[in-house]
Design an enzyme around this catalytic site. Structure first.
Site, PDB file in Angstrom:
ATOM      1  N   HIS A   1       0.843  -1.199   0.000  1.00 60.42           N
ATOM      2  CA  HIS A   1       0.000   0.000   0.000  1.00 60.42           C
ATOM      3  C   HIS A   1       0.876   1.246   0.000  1.00 60.42           C
ATOM      4  O   HIS A   1       1.843   1.337   0.758  1.00 60.42           O
ATOM      5  CB  HIS A   1      -0.906   0.042   1.228  1.00 60.42           C
ATOM      6  CG  HIS A   1      -1.730   1.298   1.295  1.00 60.42           C
ATOM      7  ND1 HIS A   1      -2.871   1.471   0.540  1.00 60.42           N
ATOM      8  CD2 HIS A   1      -1.548   2.458   1.973  1.00 60.42           C
ATOM      9  CE1 HIS A   1      -3.364   2.681   0.767  1.00 60.42           C
ATOM     10  NE2 HIS A   1      -2.583   3.303   1.626  1.00 60.42           N
TER      11      HIS A   1
ATOM     12  N   ASP B   1     -15.878   1.768   7.495  1.00 62.95           N
ATOM     13  CA  ASP B   1     -14.900   2.727   6.970  1.00 62.95           C
ATOM     14  C   ASP B   1     -15.547   3.662   5.964  1.00 62.95           C
ATOM     15  O   ASP B   1     -15.298   4.866   5.961  1.00 62.95           O
ATOM     16  CB  ASP B   1     -13.730   1.983   6.321  1.00 62.95           C
ATOM     17  CG  ASP B   1     -12.769   2.939   5.625  1.00 62.95           C
ATOM     18  OD1 ASP B   1     -12.202   3.794   6.316  1.00 62.95           O
ATOM     19  OD2 ASP B   1     -12.624   2.841   4.394  1.00 62.95           O
TER      20      ASP B   1
ATOM     21  N   ARG C   1     -15.928  12.052   7.985  1.00 67.69           N
ATOM     22  CA  ARG C   1     -14.664  12.778   8.200  1.00 67.69           C
ATOM     23  C   ARG C   1     -14.436  13.811   7.103  1.00 67.69           C
ATOM     24  O   ARG C   1     -13.911  14.895   7.352  1.00 67.69           O
ATOM     25  CB  ARG C   1     -13.497  11.786   8.221  1.00 67.69           C
ATOM     26  CG  ARG C   1     -13.427  10.924   9.470  1.00 67.69           C
ATOM     27  CD  ARG C   1     -12.475   9.755   9.281  1.00 67.69           C
ATOM     28  NE  ARG C   1     -11.145  10.188   8.923  1.00 67.69           N
ATOM     29  CZ  ARG C   1     -10.277   9.448   8.226  1.00 67.69           C
ATOM     30  NH1 ARG C   1     -10.622   8.259   7.792  1.00 67.69           N
ATOM     31  NH2 ARG C   1      -9.087   9.928   7.952  1.00 67.69           N
TER      32      ARG C   1
ATOM     33  N   SER D   1      -8.423   3.477   8.870  1.00 69.24           N
ATOM     34  CA  SER D   1      -9.079   3.401   7.570  1.00 69.24           C
ATOM     35  C   SER D   1      -8.279   2.533   6.604  1.00 69.24           C
ATOM     36  O   SER D   1      -8.816   1.623   5.966  1.00 69.24           O
ATOM     37  CB  SER D   1      -9.258   4.808   7.008  1.00 69.24           C
ATOM     38  OG  SER D   1      -9.865   4.770   5.739  1.00 69.24           O
TER      39      SER D   1
ATOM     40  N   LYS E   1      -9.176  -1.847   5.575  1.00 71.59           N
ATOM     41  CA  LYS E   1      -9.392  -2.320   4.208  1.00 71.59           C
ATOM     42  C   LYS E   1      -8.340  -3.356   3.813  1.00 71.59           C
ATOM     43  O   LYS E   1      -8.655  -4.368   3.193  1.00 71.59           O
ATOM     44  CB  LYS E   1      -9.367  -1.145   3.231  1.00 71.59           C
ATOM     45  CG  LYS E   1     -10.566  -0.209   3.341  1.00 71.59           C
ATOM     46  CD  LYS E   1     -10.633   0.754   2.180  1.00 71.59           C
ATOM     47  CE  LYS E   1      -9.582   1.835   2.234  1.00 71.59           C
ATOM     48  NZ  LYS E   1      -9.887   2.891   3.213  1.00 71.59           N
TER      49      LYS E   1
END
Length: 391
Positions: free
Chosen positions: A92, A171, A178, A193, A197
Site C-alpha cells: 500500500h 470505513d 470525516r 481506515s 481495508k
C-alpha cells in the site's frame, strides 16, 4: 438465596464522546459498540462527528487504534484465502504524483509465487489512483465481486479491484463523515481506515510505502515516520508481518504523469526498461514482498529474483494474464497506441541548454487533475465507478 444479577451495561454514545473529550482511553468494548451502532444507523451523524473531533484533538493510544481498526475490519466481510497455498502479501502506498508501482508489483510478485490480493483506490486530491490507471486499459474491470476476485486470484496469483460493498462498510461511513467535518488528517483515523481495508483482504503480510515531501499528504518526514510506525504496530498487533518504507515524493515518480501515460511507463518497466527512479523503487518494494512472501531468503535475494522476472518477460506475461481475466484488451499491452490518447499536445522548448533541476510536485499533480486525470467532484462509494479513498 441467589443474588439478583446486575443489569447489562447500556451503551450510550454520549458517554464515549465525553470520555474521549476528557482525554480518557476507550476500551475495546466501547469502540466496538460505537462503530457497530453507527454502521447499523443506531446513532446519528452529529454524535459520531463529535467523537471524531475529540479523537483529532485528544489522539488515541496504540491499543485504541488497534481496537478501532479491528472494529472497522469486522464490520464487513474478511476474505478467507487460506485455500491458497502461497503466502498472501500486499503493498500500500499513501499516494504520490506519478506513483504507478502497484501495477508493476502485483504481477511481479505473483510471477515469483506470491499471492497478491490487491484492493486499490482512486485518485485523491492531487495524487493519482491505481483504479483510474487500470481503467485506462480498454475493458479492464475493477468492480469485480468477491467471488470473481477470488477466481482471478486463484487463476493467476494476483487481482486488482476497488473496495466492494461487503468490505469494511464502517470505513465507508466514517470516511464520508470525516470528509465533511474537518477530521481527515488524524493519523489514528488514517491508520484505521487504511489498515481495516487492507486486513480485510485476508493477507499474511503488508509492505507500506509511506510518501513524504511536497507531492505527498505527509509533507514533513517526522509525520510520515509516525504514521508508518502506527500502521506497522497496528498490523503486528493483529498478527500480520509488516514493513514500512519512507520514500521521497518531492519530485514526481518516473517521467510520465496521467492514467494512460503511466500505464505506458508500467509496460516499459515490465519490459525490463523504464525510468531508473521508478524501476529502483519497484525492485526495492518487490524485494520486501518476496522476502515476506517466503520465496526469497532476504530482501537482496528478492530484488535479484525480481530483476530476472522483469528482464525475462515473466512478470509482463503475468500482467497480460491478469488483464485478460479482468476483461481488459490485451492488445493494448503490445500496442500502447490502443490506450487513450491526448486530443491536444504541446511541446515546451527551453530557450537555452541545461537540465531540469526540480519540479513543483504537487502543482504537477494538480495540473493533471485539471486536465482530466482525476476527479474534481465527489463520487459515491460502492458500485461501478465508486471512489475508494486512500485514507
Amino acid at each position: 438465596m441467589n443474588p439478583t444479577p446486575a443489569p447489562a451495561q447500556t451503551f450510550r454514545a454520549i458517554d464515549v464522546i465525553r470520555k474521549k473529550r476528557d482525554g480518557g482511553e476507550l476500551s475495546r468494548c466501547e469502540i466496538d459498540s460505537l462503530v457497530n451502532a453507527y454502521t447499523r444507523d443506531d446513532i446519528p451523524d452529529y454524535q459520531v462527528s463529535a467523537w471524531l473531533m475529540a479523537v483529532v484533538l485528544r489522539g488515541m493510544t496504540r491499543a485504541e487504534t488497534a481496537a478501532l481498526t479491528d472494529a472497522m475490519l469486522q464490520s464487513g466481510e474478511v476474505l478467507d484465502l487460506s485455500s491458497l497455498a502461497a503466502k498472501k502479501v500486499d503493498k500500500h502506498s499513501t499516494g504520490g504524483v506519478g506513483d504507478k508501482t502497484s501495477l508493476v508489483l502485483a504481477p511481479l510478485a505473483a510471477a515469483a509465487g506470491v499471492a497478491v490480493p490487491m484492493i486499490s483506490g482512486r485518485g485523491l486530491g492531487h495524487t493519482g489512483g491505481t483504479l483510474d490507471k487500470l481503467e485506462s486499459i480498454p475493458g479492464f474491470d475493477v468492480n469485480l465481486s468477491v467471488a470473481q476476485f477470488r477466481r482471478v486470484l486463484e487463476t493467476c496469483g494476483c487481482a486488482m479491484i476497488g473496495q466492494t460493498a461487503e468490505i469494511a462498510p464502517a470505513d465507508r461511513k466514517l470516511y464520508a463523515l470525516r470528509d465533511v467535518t474537518g477530521t481527515v488528517e488524524s493519523p489514528y483515523l488514517i491508520c484505521a481506515s487504511i489498515m481495516s481495508k487492507k486486513l480485510a483482504e485476508g493477507i499474511d503480510a503488508l509492505v507500506l510505502d509511506v510518501k513524504t515531501g511536497s507531492g505527498a499528504f505527509m509533507k514533513d518526514e517526522k509525520d510520515a515516520v509516525f504514521l508508518a510506525e502506527l500502521m506497522v504496530e497496528t498490523g503486528e498487533r493483529m498478527g500480520k508481518q509488516m514493513v514500512a518504507l519512507i520514500t521521497d515524493m518531492d519530485q514526481p515518480l518516473g517521467l510520465k504523469i496521467g492514467n494512460a501515460l503511466e500505464v505506458v511507463e508500467v509496460l516499459e518497466v515490465l519490459h525490463g526498461e523504464g525510468p531508473e527512479d521508478l524501476r529502483r523503487l519497484c525492485l526495492e518494494l518487490a524485494g520486501w514482498m518476496l522476502h515476506l512472501g517466503g520465496v526469497a531468503d532476504s530482501v537482496a535475494e528478492g530484488k535479484r529474483q525480481s530483476e530476472k522476472l522483469l528482464s525475462s518477460g515473466t512478470a509482463l506475461d503475468k500482467f497480460r494474464q491478469m488483464v485478460e481475466l479482468q476483461g481488459g484488451d490485451q492488445r493494448a499491452i503490445d500496442d500502447p497506441r490502443r490506450l487513450p490518447q491526448a486530443q491536444h499536445t504541446m511541446i515546451l522548448s527551453s530557450s537555452r541548454d541545461g537540465y531540469l533541476a526540480a519540479l513543483e510536485c504537487e502543482q504537477v499533480g494538480t495540473a493533471c487533475v485539471i486536465l482530466g486525470g482525476g476527479a474534481r467532484t465527489k463520487r459515491r462509494f460502492g458500485g461501478s465507478g465508486s471512489r475508494n479513498r486512500a485514507a
